[in-house]
Write an enzyme that holds these catalytic residues in place. Structure first.
Site, PDB file in Angstrom:
ATOM      1  N   SER A 176       0.829  -1.208   0.000  1.00  0.00           N
ATOM      2  CA  SER A 176       0.000   0.000   0.000  1.00  0.00           C
ATOM      3  C   SER A 176       0.859   1.251   0.000  1.00  0.00           C
ATOM      4  CB  SER A 176      -0.899   0.026   1.240  1.00  0.00           C
ATOM      5  OG  SER A 176      -0.107   0.141   2.417  1.00  0.00           O
ATOM      6  N   GLY A 211       0.625  -5.315  22.668  1.00  0.00           N
ATOM      7  CA  GLY A 211       0.488  -3.908  23.002  1.00  0.00           C
ATOM      8  C   GLY A 211       1.260  -3.504  24.233  1.00  0.00           C
ATOM      9  N   ASP A 255       0.791   4.532   2.182  1.00  0.00           N
ATOM     10  CA  ASP A 255       0.207   4.976   3.452  1.00  0.00           C
ATOM     11  C   ASP A 255       0.302   6.489   3.566  1.00  0.00           C
ATOM     12  OD1 ASP A 255      -0.418   2.422   4.193  1.00  0.00           O
ATOM     13  OD2 ASP A 255       0.625   2.503   6.125  1.00  0.00           O
ATOM     14  N   ASN A 297      -3.877   3.525   2.006  1.00  0.00           N
ATOM     15  CA  ASN A 297      -4.378   3.524   3.373  1.00  0.00           C
ATOM     16  C   ASN A 297      -4.220   4.909   3.989  1.00  0.00           C
ATOM     17  OD1 ASN A 297      -4.826   0.762   3.132  1.00  0.00           O
ATOM     18  ND2 ASN A 297      -2.852   0.218   4.035  1.00  0.00           N
ATOM     19  N   ASP A 326       5.360  -4.652  13.146  1.00  0.00           N
ATOM     20  CA  ASP A 326       6.264  -4.989  12.047  1.00  0.00           C
ATOM     21  C   ASP A 326       7.708  -4.798  12.486  1.00  0.00           C
ATOM     22  OD1 ASP A 326       3.897  -5.242  10.602  1.00  0.00           O
ATOM     23  OD2 ASP A 326       4.021  -3.199   9.834  1.00  0.00           O
ATOM     24  N   GLU A 366      -5.577 -11.440  16.796  1.00  0.00           N
ATOM     25  CA  GLU A 366      -5.392 -12.518  15.818  1.00  0.00           C
ATOM     26  C   GLU A 366      -5.195 -13.858  16.507  1.00  0.00           C
ATOM     27  OE1 GLU A 366      -3.355  -9.453  12.591  1.00  0.00           O
ATOM     28  OE2 GLU A 366      -2.110 -10.658  13.965  1.00  0.00           O
ATOM     29  N   PRO A 377       1.284 -13.272  15.515  1.00  0.00           N
ATOM     30  CA  PRO A 377      -0.050 -12.677  15.670  1.00  0.00           C
ATOM     31  C   PRO A 377      -0.039 -11.597  16.734  1.00  0.00           C
ATOM     32  CG  PRO A 377       0.070 -14.709  16.920  1.00  0.00           C
ATOM     33  CD  PRO A 377       1.397 -14.559  16.219  1.00  0.00           C
ATOM     34  N   GLY A 385       6.639   8.380  11.821  1.00  0.00           N
ATOM     35  CA  GLY A 385       6.294   7.618  10.627  1.00  0.00           C
ATOM     36  C   GLY A 385       5.909   6.183  10.926  1.00  0.00           C
TER      37      GLY A 385
END
Length: 340
Positions: A10, A223, A12, A90, A253, A189, A185, A291
């Site tokens: 994508s 998180g 972004d 996105n 990521d 997920e 995950p 970013g």
């Protein structure tokens, strides 16, 4: 060398606004456009860290041309597969304090021939570059059979590389059935994969153990509660010091990039605790940059990450009877709430 493949890349666009209210007009004070998609993000972080990488991705339409130009401008090695459909765009909106709202476009389906070309190019890249890992990252385009994930894993293995998968939906169980070496995950997920509610770290650990019993290592990002690593040898939980996030998009990521770099052939002797600490430190650092999957000038150091080895009941060694959830663990250890 680490090869990444992004079936649904994508552009972004990120807007920073002073505040965000539904139905209101907003004027952004800062706008960025980045080449993105989870595999592209992983490769970007690896390149910044000096780890050899190659991003393989379909590129179509004027958006795909823009995306390829951004990759070239950044000096990021990549192999594009020409496709008919335009790359998706996105949108991310970031407020003060780091609260992030995302709108992700679905992307366009790949034809059978385009999927075949993507698999072939991935295998060629892994062979040519003698890759230690192939990371298959991100969602599949709408209407794409999860078998594409299976074929990408097979391509990695046939080239002598290990396969890591960071995806969602039906592609995730497909990756397990295909013998992926590692999956990454997030909490949601993993909950969908196991059919459980994962409200505590203890529950996440139990779910990860269940999945890892099939032979695939699980690196679960959770998180503010950090990350959990479960494989056939260890069960670990890591948390970083508390931060004030600027942008959390792409932190997962970056976590994966950090882990793959630490687990690559060149540094394969690193202990699991050290690999996880490296990954969580890098993923947390990414939350301090504006970013997507970007790193700040000063990185959190791995030695500042607390890593606990967990027992069979999902408890930290030495914390007899203390359930592993962030509130109980922090009371027991006297640590502040942390973010990753």
């Amino acid at each position: 060398m680490i090869v990444t493949v992004t079936p649904n890349p994508s552009l972004d666009r990120t807007y920073r606004v002073d505040g965000f209210r539904l139905g209101a007009l907003h004027r952004a004070d800062h706008v960025t456009v980045e080449a993105s998609g989870k595999g592209v993000n992983v490769s970007r972080v690896l390149a910044v860290r000096g780890v050899p990488t190659m991003a393989v991705l379909p590129l179509g339409g004027s958006e795909g041309g823009h995306l390829a130009g951004l990759l070239a401008e950044a000096g990021l090695p990549h192999e594009g597969v020409g496709v008919a459909a335009a790359a998706r765009v996105n949108v991310t909106v970031i407020e003060p304090g780091g609260r992030t709202t995302k709108v992700n476009a679905p992307g366009e389906a790949l034809t059978a021939a385009e999927q075949e070309a993507l698999v072939r190019r991935t295998r060629e890249a892994a062979l040519t570059e003698a890759a230690s890992w192939v990371a298959c990252c991100g969602s599949l385009p709408p209407g794409t059979d999860p078998e594409l994930t299976v074929r990408l894993i097979q391509a990695a293995h046939s080239a002598g590389a290990r396969a890591a998968v960071d995806t969602s939906g039906a592609a995730l169980p497909a990756a397990l059935s295909a013998g992926a070496d590692l999956i990454k995950p997030n909490r949601e997920e993993l909950a969908e994969l196991t059919g459980r509610e994962l409200r505590t770290v203890e529950a996440v650990v139990a779910a990860a153990r269940e999945v890892a019993a099939g032979g695939t290592a699980v690196l679960a990002s959770i998180g503010v509660d950090g990350a959990v690593l479960v494989d056939g040898r260890v069960c670990l939980w890591a948390k970083a010091p508390s931060i004030e996030p600027v942008n959390t998009t792409g932190a997962g990521d970056t976590l994966l990039a950090g882990y793959l770099a630490a687990a690559s052939a060149e540094s394969g002797s690193m202990r699991p605790e050290s690999r996880l600490a490296e990954a969580v430190a890098l993923g947390t650092s990414a939350c301090l940059a504006p970013g997507t999957a970007e790193l700040p000038g000063t990185l959190l150091r791995p030695e500042h990450v607390v890593v606990r080895r967990l027992d069979g009941a999902g408890r930290a060694a030495g914390d007899s009877g203390v359930p592993i959830n962030h509130a109980a663990a922090e009371r027991a250890a006297g640590e502040p709430r942390r973010s990753s």
